[in-house]
Design an enzyme around this catalytic site. Sequence first.
Site, PDB file in Angstrom:
ATOM      1  N   GLU A  95      20.555 -28.594  -9.727  1.00  0.00           N
ATOM      2  CA  GLU A  95      21.358 -27.377  -9.573  1.00  0.00           C
ATOM      3  C   GLU A  95      22.644 -27.726  -8.850  1.00  0.00           C
ATOM      4  OE1 GLU A  95      19.699 -24.015  -7.575  1.00  0.00           O
ATOM      5  OE2 GLU A  95      17.836 -24.019  -8.733  1.00  0.00           O
ATOM      6  N   GLU A 116      23.386 -13.004 -12.568  1.00  0.00           N
ATOM      7  CA  GLU A 116      22.069 -12.355 -12.621  1.00  0.00           C
ATOM      8  C   GLU A 116      22.054 -11.170 -11.655  1.00  0.00           C
ATOM      9  OE1 GLU A 116      18.731 -15.390 -12.825  1.00  0.00           O
ATOM     10  OE2 GLU A 116      20.435 -16.691 -12.360  1.00  0.00           O
ATOM     11  N   LYS A 118      19.176 -10.532  -8.716  1.00  0.00           N
ATOM     12  CA  LYS A 118      18.841 -11.509  -7.673  1.00  0.00           C
ATOM     13  C   LYS A 118      19.074 -10.894  -6.297  1.00  0.00           C
ATOM     14  CE  LYS A 118      19.176 -15.860  -7.943  1.00  0.00           C
ATOM     15  NZ  LYS A 118      19.630 -17.261  -7.968  1.00  0.00           N
ATOM     16  N   GLU A 135      24.969 -14.694  -4.670  1.00  0.00           N
ATOM     17  CA  GLU A 135      23.762 -15.080  -5.402  1.00  0.00           C
ATOM     18  C   GLU A 135      23.743 -14.507  -6.816  1.00  0.00           C
ATOM     19  OE1 GLU A 135      20.947 -16.978  -4.816  1.00  0.00           O
ATOM     20  OE2 GLU A 135      22.102 -17.824  -3.157  1.00  0.00           O
TER      21      GLU A 135
END
Length: 394
Positions: free
Chosen positions: A270, A324, A327, A333
Amino acid sequence: MKSWRFFYRFLRVFFLVFAMNGSLTVQAFTGTYGINYGRIADNIPSPDEVVTLLRAAKIKNVRIYDADHSVLEAFSGTGLEIVVGVPNGNLKDMNASEDHAESWVKENVQSFLPDTHIRGIAVGNEVLGGDQELWGVLLGAVKNVHKALEKFHLTDLIQVSTAHSQAVFSNSYPPSSCIFNQNIVQYMKPLLEFFSEIHSPFCLNAYPFLDYMGDPANIDINYALFQSTQGIYDTKAKLHYDNMLDAQIDAAYAALENSGFKKMEVIVTETGWASRGDENEAAATSTNARTYNYNLRKRLAKKKGTPLRPKNVVKAYIFAVFNENLKPGPTSERNFGLFKADGSIAYDIGFKGLKSSATSSILSLKKIRAQDWSASFSLVFTACAAVLLLFLRL
Protein backbone atom coordinates in the site's frame (compact mmCIF):
# COMPACT_ATOMS: atom_id res chain seq x y z
CA MET A 1 3.43 -47.12 -33.15
CA LYS A 2 4.59 -44.31 -35.44
CA SER A 3 1.15 -42.71 -35.33
CA TRP A 4 1.11 -42.82 -31.51
CA ARG A 5 4.60 -41.32 -31.35
CA PHE A 6 3.47 -38.58 -33.68
CA PHE A 7 0.35 -37.91 -31.59
CA TYR A 8 2.39 -37.78 -28.38
CA ARG A 9 4.90 -35.38 -29.88
CA PHE A 10 2.07 -33.27 -31.28
CA LEU A 11 0.41 -32.98 -27.85
CA ARG A 12 3.70 -31.95 -26.25
CA VAL A 13 4.16 -29.19 -28.80
CA PHE A 14 0.51 -28.10 -28.37
CA PHE A 15 0.83 -27.62 -24.61
CA LEU A 16 4.24 -26.01 -24.95
CA VAL A 17 2.84 -23.40 -27.34
CA PHE A 18 -0.16 -22.82 -25.05
CA ALA A 19 2.16 -22.33 -22.09
CA MET A 20 4.30 -19.88 -24.04
CA ASN A 21 1.16 -17.90 -24.78
CA GLY A 22 0.83 -17.26 -21.05
CA SER A 23 -2.13 -19.44 -20.11
CA LEU A 24 0.07 -21.72 -18.02
CA THR A 25 2.58 -19.11 -16.88
CA VAL A 26 2.62 -18.22 -13.18
CA GLN A 27 3.66 -14.76 -11.97
CA ALA A 28 2.83 -13.31 -8.56
CA PHE A 29 3.49 -9.74 -9.72
CA THR A 30 3.77 -8.69 -13.35
CA GLY A 31 5.86 -5.58 -13.86
CA THR A 32 6.10 -3.03 -11.03
CA TYR A 33 2.68 -1.35 -10.72
CA GLY A 34 -0.43 -2.61 -8.96
CA ILE A 35 -3.46 -1.21 -7.17
CA ASN A 36 -5.64 -1.89 -4.12
CA TYR A 37 -9.34 -2.32 -4.81
CA GLY A 38 -11.07 -1.35 -1.56
CA ARG A 39 -14.86 -1.44 -1.44
CA ILE A 40 -15.91 0.24 1.82
CA ALA A 41 -18.43 2.31 -0.09
CA ASP A 42 -22.02 2.19 -1.27
CA ASN A 43 -21.65 4.28 -4.43
CA ILE A 44 -18.78 2.82 -6.47
CA PRO A 45 -19.00 1.05 -9.85
CA SER A 46 -19.74 -2.67 -10.13
CA PRO A 47 -16.89 -5.21 -10.26
CA ASP A 48 -17.50 -5.70 -14.01
CA GLU A 49 -17.05 -1.96 -14.55
CA VAL A 50 -13.93 -2.01 -12.40
CA VAL A 51 -12.43 -4.68 -14.65
CA THR A 52 -13.10 -2.44 -17.66
CA LEU A 53 -11.51 0.49 -15.84
CA LEU A 54 -8.38 -1.45 -14.84
CA ARG A 55 -7.94 -2.99 -18.25
CA ALA A 56 -8.20 0.43 -19.89
CA ALA A 57 -5.56 1.72 -17.47
CA LYS A 58 -3.40 -1.37 -18.18
CA ILE A 59 -3.17 -2.17 -14.47
CA LYS A 60 -2.77 -5.93 -14.15
CA ASN A 61 -1.94 -6.45 -10.45
CA VAL A 62 -4.82 -6.03 -8.01
CA ARG A 63 -5.27 -6.59 -4.28
CA ILE A 64 -8.58 -6.92 -2.46
CA TYR A 65 -9.11 -7.19 1.28
CA ASP A 66 -11.42 -10.21 1.24
CA ALA A 67 -12.45 -12.88 -1.25
CA ASP A 68 -15.78 -11.47 -2.40
CA HIS A 69 -17.28 -13.85 -4.94
CA SER A 70 -18.81 -11.14 -7.12
CA VAL A 71 -15.32 -9.67 -7.59
CA LEU A 72 -13.71 -13.04 -8.28
CA GLU A 73 -16.41 -13.88 -10.81
CA ALA A 74 -16.00 -10.51 -12.53
CA PHE A 75 -12.24 -11.04 -12.80
CA SER A 76 -12.71 -14.46 -14.39
CA GLY A 77 -11.21 -14.69 -17.86
CA THR A 78 -9.77 -11.18 -17.78
CA GLY A 79 -6.10 -11.99 -17.24
CA LEU A 80 -5.91 -9.67 -14.22
CA GLU A 81 -3.73 -11.01 -11.39
CA ILE A 82 -5.44 -10.79 -8.01
CA VAL A 83 -4.36 -11.18 -4.39
CA VAL A 84 -7.27 -12.03 -2.10
CA GLY A 85 -7.34 -11.34 1.64
CA VAL A 86 -8.24 -13.18 4.81
CA PRO A 87 -9.81 -10.45 6.99
CA ASN A 88 -8.39 -9.91 10.46
CA GLY A 89 -11.67 -11.08 11.93
CA ASN A 90 -11.09 -14.57 10.51
CA LEU A 91 -7.59 -15.07 11.90
CA LYS A 92 -8.56 -16.72 15.19
CA ASP A 93 -10.63 -19.35 13.39
CA MET A 94 -7.89 -19.89 10.81
CA ASN A 95 -5.35 -20.40 13.58
CA ALA A 96 -7.56 -22.73 15.61
CA SER A 97 -8.55 -25.11 12.83
CA GLU A 98 -6.77 -26.54 9.79
CA ASP A 99 -10.17 -27.67 8.53
CA HIS A 100 -11.47 -24.10 8.69
CA ALA A 101 -8.51 -22.82 6.68
CA GLU A 102 -8.94 -25.66 4.19
CA SER A 103 -12.64 -24.89 3.73
CA TRP A 104 -11.88 -21.20 3.23
CA VAL A 105 -9.26 -21.91 0.58
CA LYS A 106 -11.49 -24.42 -1.18
CA GLU A 107 -14.51 -22.10 -1.25
CA ASN A 108 -12.76 -18.80 -1.97
CA VAL A 109 -9.72 -19.78 -4.01
CA GLN A 110 -9.71 -23.26 -5.53
CA SER A 111 -13.28 -23.01 -6.81
CA PHE A 112 -12.39 -19.96 -8.92
CA LEU A 113 -9.26 -21.38 -10.51
CA PRO A 114 -7.96 -21.35 -13.16
CA ASP A 115 -10.25 -18.79 -14.85
CA THR A 116 -9.69 -16.20 -12.14
CA HIS A 117 -5.96 -15.62 -11.78
CA ILE A 118 -5.58 -15.68 -8.00
CA ARG A 119 -1.87 -15.27 -7.34
CA GLY A 120 -1.71 -14.58 -3.61
CA ILE A 121 -3.46 -14.77 -0.26
CA ALA A 122 -2.82 -11.97 2.22
CA VAL A 123 -3.50 -13.38 5.68
CA GLY A 124 -4.58 -10.40 7.75
CA ASN A 125 -3.57 -6.78 7.29
CA GLU A 126 -1.33 -4.73 9.61
CA VAL A 127 -1.76 -7.25 12.43
CA LEU A 128 1.57 -6.89 14.23
CA GLY A 129 1.69 -3.44 15.75
CA GLY A 130 -2.11 -3.37 15.68
CA ASP A 131 -4.65 -5.44 17.65
CA GLN A 132 -2.57 -7.30 20.25
CA GLU A 133 -5.16 -10.07 20.56
CA LEU A 134 -4.20 -11.21 17.06
CA TRP A 135 -0.43 -11.16 17.38
CA GLY A 136 -0.24 -14.68 18.73
CA VAL A 137 -2.60 -16.22 16.14
CA LEU A 138 -1.15 -14.71 12.96
CA LEU A 139 1.58 -17.30 12.36
CA GLY A 140 -0.77 -20.23 12.98
CA ALA A 141 -3.29 -18.77 10.55
CA VAL A 142 -0.59 -18.26 7.91
CA LYS A 143 0.66 -21.83 8.33
CA ASN A 144 -2.81 -23.34 8.12
CA VAL A 145 -3.61 -21.41 4.94
CA HIS A 146 -0.34 -22.62 3.43
CA LYS A 147 -1.13 -26.21 4.45
CA ALA A 148 -4.45 -25.91 2.67
CA LEU A 149 -2.67 -24.73 -0.47
CA GLU A 150 -0.31 -27.68 -0.18
CA LYS A 151 -3.25 -30.08 0.05
CA PHE A 152 -4.76 -28.65 -3.12
CA HIS A 153 -1.33 -28.57 -4.85
CA LEU A 154 -1.48 -24.79 -5.26
CA THR A 155 1.73 -23.66 -3.59
CA ASP A 156 3.51 -23.21 -6.93
CA LEU A 157 0.67 -20.96 -8.08
CA ILE A 158 -0.32 -18.93 -5.03
CA GLN A 159 1.86 -17.02 -2.58
CA VAL A 160 0.98 -16.53 1.10
CA SER A 161 1.88 -13.25 2.81
CA THR A 162 0.74 -10.63 5.30
CA ALA A 163 1.14 -6.85 5.10
CA HIS A 164 2.77 -4.77 7.84
CA SER A 165 2.44 -1.12 8.72
CA GLN A 166 5.45 0.97 9.75
CA ALA A 167 4.36 0.48 13.35
CA VAL A 168 6.47 -2.70 13.39
CA PHE A 169 9.67 -0.63 13.13
CA SER A 170 11.83 1.30 15.57
CA ASN A 171 14.61 3.82 14.80
CA SER A 172 13.69 4.10 11.13
CA TYR A 173 15.76 7.27 10.68
CA PRO A 174 18.26 7.02 9.18
CA PRO A 175 17.09 3.96 7.21
CA SER A 176 20.16 1.85 8.04
CA SER A 177 19.42 2.10 11.77
CA CYS A 178 15.96 0.56 11.50
CA ILE A 179 15.10 -2.47 13.62
CA PHE A 180 11.88 -4.22 14.56
CA ASN A 181 10.06 -3.00 17.65
CA GLN A 182 10.98 -5.10 20.65
CA ASN A 183 7.35 -5.71 21.57
CA ILE A 184 6.65 -7.59 18.33
CA VAL A 185 10.01 -9.33 17.74
CA GLN A 186 8.89 -12.59 19.38
CA TYR A 187 6.07 -12.79 16.82
CA MET A 188 7.88 -11.32 13.84
CA LYS A 189 10.97 -13.55 13.95
CA PRO A 190 9.16 -16.92 13.56
CA LEU A 191 6.87 -15.38 10.94
CA LEU A 192 9.88 -14.27 8.90
CA GLU A 193 11.48 -17.69 9.33
CA PHE A 194 8.41 -19.34 7.84
CA PHE A 195 8.16 -16.81 5.01
CA SER A 196 11.83 -17.42 4.27
CA GLU A 197 11.15 -21.16 4.01
CA ILE A 198 8.27 -20.70 1.55
CA HIS A 199 9.96 -17.84 -0.35
CA SER A 200 7.38 -15.17 0.47
CA PRO A 201 8.27 -11.46 0.51
CA PHE A 202 8.03 -8.93 3.31
CA CYS A 203 4.95 -6.85 2.52
CA LEU A 204 5.03 -3.22 3.64
CA ASN A 205 2.34 -0.55 3.72
CA ALA A 206 4.42 2.61 3.28
CA TYR A 207 2.94 6.12 3.34
CA PRO A 208 5.18 9.18 2.98
CA PHE A 209 1.90 11.10 3.35
CA LEU A 210 1.46 9.88 6.93
CA ASP A 211 5.10 10.48 7.89
CA TYR A 212 4.97 14.00 6.51
CA MET A 213 1.66 14.72 8.27
CA GLY A 214 3.24 13.55 11.52
CA ASP A 215 6.18 15.96 11.33
CA PRO A 216 5.66 18.69 8.70
CA ALA A 217 8.03 21.10 10.46
CA ASN A 218 11.04 18.80 9.97
CA ILE A 219 10.21 16.99 6.71
CA ASP A 220 10.50 18.67 3.34
CA ILE A 221 7.26 17.98 1.47
CA ASN A 222 9.22 17.83 -1.79
CA TYR A 223 11.13 14.87 -0.34
CA ALA A 224 7.81 13.12 0.31
CA LEU A 225 6.44 13.96 -3.16
CA PHE A 226 9.41 12.81 -5.28
CA GLN A 227 10.14 16.46 -6.11
CA SER A 228 13.54 18.09 -6.48
CA THR A 229 15.13 18.32 -3.03
CA GLN A 230 18.39 17.90 -1.13
CA GLY A 231 17.06 14.68 0.33
CA ILE A 232 18.88 12.98 3.19
CA TYR A 233 22.26 11.34 3.62
CA ASP A 234 22.56 8.16 5.67
CA THR A 235 26.03 8.54 7.17
CA LYS A 236 26.08 4.98 8.54
CA ALA A 237 25.34 3.36 5.18
CA LYS A 238 26.89 6.20 3.15
CA LEU A 239 23.82 6.39 0.95
CA HIS A 240 21.85 9.37 -0.37
CA TYR A 241 18.04 9.38 -0.60
CA ASP A 242 16.15 11.79 -2.84
CA ASN A 243 12.69 10.56 -1.86
CA MET A 244 11.02 9.25 1.27
CA LEU A 245 9.49 6.08 -0.18
CA ASP A 246 12.91 4.67 -1.06
CA ALA A 247 14.05 5.46 2.48
CA GLN A 248 11.03 3.69 3.95
CA ILE A 249 11.67 0.60 1.83
CA ASP A 250 15.36 0.53 2.76
CA ALA A 251 14.46 0.92 6.44
CA ALA A 252 12.51 -2.33 6.05
CA TYR A 253 15.47 -3.97 4.31
CA ALA A 254 17.73 -2.84 7.16
CA ALA A 255 15.38 -4.28 9.80
CA LEU A 256 15.24 -7.56 7.89
CA GLU A 257 19.03 -7.69 7.58
CA ASN A 258 19.47 -6.91 11.27
CA SER A 259 17.19 -9.86 12.00
CA GLY A 260 19.05 -12.28 9.73
CA PHE A 261 16.85 -12.07 6.61
CA LYS A 262 19.05 -10.12 4.22
CA LYS A 263 17.80 -11.93 1.11
CA MET A 264 14.07 -11.37 1.70
CA GLU A 265 12.39 -9.10 -0.87
CA VAL A 266 10.30 -6.11 0.21
CA ILE A 267 7.11 -5.37 -1.75
CA VAL A 268 5.08 -2.24 -1.08
CA THR A 269 1.50 -3.44 -0.66
CA GLU A 270 0.00 0.00 0.00
CA THR A 271 1.12 3.53 -0.75
CA GLY A 272 -0.75 6.65 -1.75
CA TRP A 273 -1.68 10.23 -0.95
CA ALA A 274 -5.05 11.65 0.10
CA SER A 275 -6.62 14.28 -2.16
CA ARG A 276 -8.79 15.80 0.55
CA GLY A 277 -8.65 16.06 4.34
CA ASP A 278 -9.81 17.79 7.49
CA GLU A 279 -8.61 21.24 8.57
CA ASN A 280 -5.62 19.68 10.34
CA GLU A 281 -4.68 17.68 7.21
CA ALA A 282 -3.36 20.55 5.11
CA ALA A 283 -1.19 18.30 2.92
CA ALA A 284 -4.22 16.30 1.74
CA THR A 285 -4.92 18.16 -1.51
CA SER A 286 -5.62 17.02 -5.03
CA THR A 287 -2.45 18.82 -6.20
CA ASN A 288 -0.25 16.90 -3.78
CA ALA A 289 -2.06 13.63 -4.48
CA ARG A 290 -1.57 14.07 -8.20
CA THR A 291 2.10 14.99 -7.75
CA TYR A 292 2.80 11.97 -5.54
CA ASN A 293 0.98 9.41 -7.67
CA TYR A 294 2.21 10.80 -10.98
CA ASN A 295 5.83 10.83 -9.80
CA LEU A 296 5.44 7.41 -8.20
CA ARG A 297 4.17 5.99 -11.46
CA LYS A 298 7.21 7.42 -13.28
CA ARG A 299 9.54 6.08 -10.58
CA LEU A 300 8.10 2.54 -10.82
CA ALA A 301 8.27 2.63 -14.63
CA LYS A 302 12.05 2.98 -14.38
CA LYS A 303 12.20 -0.56 -12.90
CA LYS A 304 15.05 0.23 -10.58
CA GLY A 305 15.87 -0.63 -7.00
CA THR A 306 16.65 1.45 -3.94
CA PRO A 307 20.00 2.85 -2.77
CA LEU A 308 20.48 -0.09 -0.38
CA ARG A 309 19.14 -2.75 -2.75
CA PRO A 310 19.77 -1.41 -6.28
CA LYS A 311 19.16 -4.82 -7.87
CA ASN A 312 15.78 -5.35 -6.22
CA VAL A 313 13.29 -3.61 -8.49
CA VAL A 314 10.68 -1.71 -6.48
CA LYS A 315 7.14 -3.07 -6.83
CA ALA A 316 4.16 -1.28 -5.37
CA TYR A 317 0.39 -1.48 -5.09
CA ILE A 318 -1.20 1.97 -5.08
CA PHE A 319 -3.91 2.78 -2.58
CA ALA A 320 -6.51 2.89 -3.98
CA VAL A 321 -8.85 2.56 -6.96
CA PHE A 322 -11.72 4.61 -5.48
CA ASN A 323 -12.55 7.12 -2.82
CA GLU A 324 -14.48 5.06 -0.25
CA ASN A 325 -17.29 7.04 1.34
CA LEU A 326 -18.02 4.63 4.23
CA LYS A 327 -14.51 4.37 5.67
CA PRO A 328 -14.28 5.59 9.28
CA GLY A 329 -11.73 8.07 10.56
CA PRO A 330 -10.57 11.45 9.28
CA THR A 331 -11.68 12.79 5.90
CA SER A 332 -8.38 11.78 4.32
CA GLU A 333 -9.25 8.09 4.83
CA ARG A 334 -12.14 8.45 2.40
CA ASN A 335 -10.11 10.24 -0.29
CA PHE A 336 -7.19 8.09 -1.41
CA GLY A 337 -8.76 7.03 -4.71
CA LEU A 338 -7.29 7.60 -8.15
CA PHE A 339 -10.92 7.56 -9.28
CA LYS A 340 -14.09 9.11 -7.92
CA ALA A 341 -17.13 7.02 -7.03
CA ASP A 342 -18.68 7.63 -10.45
CA GLY A 343 -15.63 6.19 -12.20
CA SER A 344 -14.22 9.52 -13.36
CA ILE A 345 -10.62 10.39 -12.54
CA ALA A 346 -9.97 12.16 -9.23
CA TYR A 347 -7.01 13.92 -10.90
CA ASP A 348 -4.98 13.34 -14.01
CA ILE A 349 -1.96 11.05 -13.87
CA GLY A 350 -2.50 9.56 -17.30
CA PHE A 351 -5.46 7.23 -16.72
CA LYS A 352 -8.94 7.48 -18.22
CA GLY A 353 -12.15 7.11 -16.26
CA LEU A 354 -15.27 5.18 -17.16
CA LYS A 355 -17.36 6.76 -19.91
CA SER A 356 -21.09 6.34 -20.23
CA SER A 357 -21.38 7.45 -23.87
CA ALA A 358 -21.84 4.93 -26.64
CA THR A 359 -18.75 6.29 -28.37
CA SER A 360 -16.50 5.31 -25.49
CA SER A 361 -13.16 3.92 -26.57
CA ILE A 362 -13.05 1.59 -23.59
CA LEU A 363 -14.00 -1.94 -24.56
CA SER A 364 -16.78 -3.67 -22.70
CA LEU A 365 -15.90 -6.59 -20.46
CA LYS A 366 -17.49 -9.07 -22.83
CA LYS A 367 -15.47 -7.74 -25.77
CA ILE A 368 -12.26 -7.87 -23.74
CA ARG A 369 -12.85 -11.49 -22.79
CA ALA A 370 -13.85 -12.44 -26.31
CA GLN A 371 -10.77 -10.77 -27.76
CA ASP A 372 -8.45 -12.42 -25.21
CA TRP A 373 -9.87 -15.87 -25.98
CA SER A 374 -9.91 -15.26 -29.73
CA ALA A 375 -6.29 -14.08 -29.72
CA SER A 376 -5.13 -16.98 -27.57
CA PHE A 377 -7.03 -19.56 -29.61
CA SER A 378 -5.81 -18.13 -32.92
CA LEU A 379 -2.19 -18.22 -31.82
CA VAL A 380 -2.41 -21.76 -30.48
CA PHE A 381 -4.38 -23.02 -33.50
CA THR A 382 -1.98 -21.47 -35.99
CA ALA A 383 1.10 -22.80 -34.21
CA CYS A 384 -0.33 -26.29 -33.87
CA ALA A 385 -1.45 -26.36 -37.49
CA ALA A 386 2.07 -25.47 -38.54
CA VAL A 387 3.50 -28.24 -36.36
CA LEU A 388 0.98 -30.73 -37.74
CA LEU A 389 1.92 -29.90 -41.32
CA LEU A 390 5.58 -30.20 -40.44
CA PHE A 391 5.13 -33.71 -39.06
CA LEU A 392 2.95 -34.82 -41.97
CA ARG A 393 5.71 -33.84 -44.36
CA LEU A 394 8.28 -35.93 -42.48
